[in-house]
Write a protein that holds these residues in place. Structure first.
Motif, PDB file in Angstrom:
ATOM      1  N   ASP A 173       0.728  -1.301  -0.098  1.00  0.00           N
ATOM      2  CA  ASP A 173      -0.078  -0.017  -0.279  1.00  0.00           C
ATOM      3  C   ASP A 173       1.089   1.203  -0.084  1.00  0.00           C
ATOM      4  O   ASP A 173       0.464   2.264  -0.859  1.00  0.00           O
ATOM      5  CB  ASP A 173      -1.069  -0.051   1.225  1.00  0.00           C
ATOM      6  CG  ASP A 173      -1.995   1.098   1.121  1.00  0.00           C
ATOM      7  OD1 ASP A 173      -2.518   1.239  -0.096  1.00  0.00           O
ATOM      8  OD2 ASP A 173      -2.364   1.783   2.254  1.00  0.00           O
ATOM      9  N   THR A 174       1.972   1.238   0.858  1.00  0.00           N
ATOM     10  CA  THR A 174       2.859   2.253   0.734  1.00  0.00           C
ATOM     11  C   THR A 174       3.553   2.517  -0.642  1.00  0.00           C
ATOM     12  O   THR A 174       3.787   3.563  -1.188  1.00  0.00           O
ATOM     13  CB  THR A 174       3.800   2.160   1.744  1.00  0.00           C
ATOM     14  OG1 THR A 174       3.281   1.993   3.087  1.00  0.00           O
ATOM     15  CG2 THR A 174       4.964   3.275   1.938  1.00  0.00           C
ATOM     16  N   LEU A 175       3.703   1.370  -1.145  1.00  0.00           N
ATOM     17  CA  LEU A 175       4.450   1.511  -2.568  1.00  0.00           C
ATOM     18  C   LEU A 175       3.298   1.861  -3.434  1.00  0.00           C
ATOM     19  O   LEU A 175       3.960   2.882  -4.556  1.00  0.00           O
ATOM     20  CB  LEU A 175       4.683   0.156  -2.970  1.00  0.00           C
ATOM     21  CG  LEU A 175       5.770   0.090  -4.308  1.00  0.00           C
ATOM     22  CD1 LEU A 175       7.122   0.541  -3.956  1.00  0.00           C
ATOM     23  CD2 LEU A 175       5.927  -1.584  -4.688  1.00  0.00           C
ATOM     24  N   VAL A 176       2.091   1.789  -3.569  1.00  0.00           N
ATOM     25  CA  VAL A 176       1.016   2.513  -4.291  1.00  0.00           C
ATOM     26  C   VAL A 176       1.054   3.783  -4.193  1.00  0.00           C
ATOM     27  O   VAL A 176       1.120   4.770  -4.861  1.00  0.00           O
ATOM     28  CB  VAL A 176      -0.092   1.719  -4.220  1.00  0.00           C
ATOM     29  CG1 VAL A 176      -1.443   2.687  -4.809  1.00  0.00           C
ATOM     30  CG2 VAL A 176      -0.253   0.433  -4.386  1.00  0.00           C
ATOM     31  N   ILE A 177       1.248   4.280  -2.678  1.00  0.00           N
ATOM     32  CA  ILE A 177       1.206   5.754  -2.387  1.00  0.00           C
ATOM     33  C   ILE A 177       2.413   6.389  -2.985  1.00  0.00           C
ATOM     34  O   ILE A 177       2.290   7.644  -3.452  1.00  0.00           O
ATOM     35  CB  ILE A 177       1.074   6.192  -0.977  1.00  0.00           C
ATOM     36  CG1 ILE A 177      -0.494   5.398  -0.520  1.00  0.00           C
ATOM     37  CG2 ILE A 177       1.324   7.567  -0.448  1.00  0.00           C
ATOM     38  CD1 ILE A 177      -0.331   5.592   1.151  1.00  0.00           C
ATOM     39  N   ASN A 178       3.612   5.786  -3.110  1.00  0.00           N
ATOM     40  CA  ASN A 178       4.729   6.445  -3.524  1.00  0.00           C
ATOM     41  C   ASN A 178       4.634   6.367  -5.045  1.00  0.00           C
ATOM     42  O   ASN A 178       5.152   7.447  -5.515  1.00  0.00           O
ATOM     43  CB  ASN A 178       6.046   5.489  -3.157  1.00  0.00           C
ATOM     44  CG  ASN A 178       6.369   5.662  -1.873  1.00  0.00           C
ATOM     45  OD1 ASN A 178       6.039   6.769  -1.075  1.00  0.00           O
ATOM     46  ND2 ASN A 178       7.110   4.715  -1.178  1.00  0.00           N
ATOM     47  N   ALA A 179       4.101   5.540  -5.791  1.00  0.00           N
ATOM     48  CA  ALA A 179       3.801   5.710  -7.006  1.00  0.00           C
ATOM     49  C   ALA A 179       2.990   6.606  -7.656  1.00  0.00           C
ATOM     50  O   ALA A 179       2.998   7.482  -8.499  1.00  0.00           O
ATOM     51  CB  ALA A 179       3.344   4.190  -7.720  1.00  0.00           C
ATOM     52  N   ILE A 180       1.749   6.947  -6.629  1.00  0.00           N
ATOM     53  CA  ILE A 180       0.694   8.020  -6.961  1.00  0.00           C
ATOM     54  C   ILE A 180       1.643   9.424  -6.715  1.00  0.00           C
ATOM     55  O   ILE A 180       1.670  10.395  -7.725  1.00  0.00           O
ATOM     56  CB  ILE A 180      -0.202   7.913  -5.969  1.00  0.00           C
ATOM     57  CG1 ILE A 180      -1.083   6.693  -6.100  1.00  0.00           C
ATOM     58  CG2 ILE A 180      -1.055   9.286  -5.897  1.00  0.00           C
ATOM     59  CD1 ILE A 180      -2.191   6.652  -5.148  1.00  0.00           C
ATOM     60  N   ALA A 181       2.614   9.511  -5.828  1.00  0.00           N
ATOM     61  CA  ALA A 181       3.373  10.885  -5.404  1.00  0.00           C
ATOM     62  C   ALA A 181       4.254  10.881  -6.782  1.00  0.00           C
ATOM     63  O   ALA A 181       4.462  12.191  -7.148  1.00  0.00           O
ATOM     64  CB  ALA A 181       4.237  10.683  -4.277  1.00  0.00           C
ATOM     65  N   LEU A 182       4.857   9.887  -7.510  1.00  0.00           N
ATOM     66  CA  LEU A 182       5.682  10.085  -8.476  1.00  0.00           C
ATOM     67  C   LEU A 182       5.020  10.623  -9.692  1.00  0.00           C
ATOM     68  O   LEU A 182       5.447  11.327 -10.508  1.00  0.00           O
ATOM     69  CB  LEU A 182       6.235   8.816  -8.791  1.00  0.00           C
ATOM     70  CG  LEU A 182       7.669   8.701  -9.676  1.00  0.00           C
ATOM     71  CD1 LEU A 182       8.617   9.828  -9.267  1.00  0.00           C
ATOM     72  CD2 LEU A 182       8.146   7.366  -9.937  1.00  0.00           C
ATOM     73  N   VAL A 183       3.616  10.068  -9.981  1.00  0.00           N
ATOM     74  CA  VAL A 183       2.817  10.439 -11.176  1.00  0.00           C
ATOM     75  C   VAL A 183       2.354  11.975 -10.936  1.00  0.00           C
ATOM     76  O   VAL A 183       2.461  12.417 -12.127  1.00  0.00           O
ATOM     77  CB  VAL A 183       1.645   9.280 -11.136  1.00  0.00           C
ATOM     78  CG1 VAL A 183       0.721   9.947 -12.361  1.00  0.00           C
ATOM     79  CG2 VAL A 183       2.066   7.809 -11.477  1.00  0.00           C
ATOM     80  N   VAL A 184       2.118  12.279  -9.773  1.00  0.00           N
ATOM     81  CA  VAL A 184       1.741  13.677  -9.514  1.00  0.00           C
ATOM     82  C   VAL A 184       2.889  14.645  -9.615  1.00  0.00           C
ATOM     83  O   VAL A 184       2.819  15.486 -10.543  1.00  0.00           O
ATOM     84  CB  VAL A 184       1.119  13.819  -8.002  1.00  0.00           C
ATOM     85  CG1 VAL A 184       0.932  15.376  -7.746  1.00  0.00           C
ATOM     86  CG2 VAL A 184      -0.284  13.256  -8.093  1.00  0.00           C
TER      87      VAL A 184
END
Length: 89
Positions: free
Chosen positions: A38-49
């Motif tokens: 779940d934290t990895l998904v949040i990091n991926a979201i931050a990278l996309v933003v």
């Protein structure tokens, strides 16, 4: 100036992704691995933003919303599987 800030933030997110991958692979139990995913998904979201900010387009923000929805659903599904042994009843 915004390009430098984006590069520094991308480096910080990259370090966070590497640390999360370590916890995902070495985690002591399944619950820790689910939280790491779940934290990895949040990091991926931050990278996309961050990419959306760097390029100045709005399409990346929509992609981040899609990642957030899929990440939430996958976390719920993994937790249900961990607690009950099946996802659908």
């Amino acid at each position: 100036m915004i390009a430098i800030a984006c590069m520094v933030a991308a480096f910080a997110i990259g370090v966070a992704i590497l640390l999360t991958l370590y916890r995902l692979l070495v985690g002591p139990d399944m619950a820790t691995r689910i939280l790491a995913l779940d934290t990895l998904v949040i990091n991926a979201i931050a990278l996309v933003v961050l990419i959306g900010i760097y390029y100045g387009t709005e399409i990346y923000f929509e992609a981040a919303l899609l990642f957030a929805m899929v990440g939430f659903l996958s976390t719920v599904a993994y937790c249900k599987y961990l607690l009950r042994g099946n996802v659908m009843e």
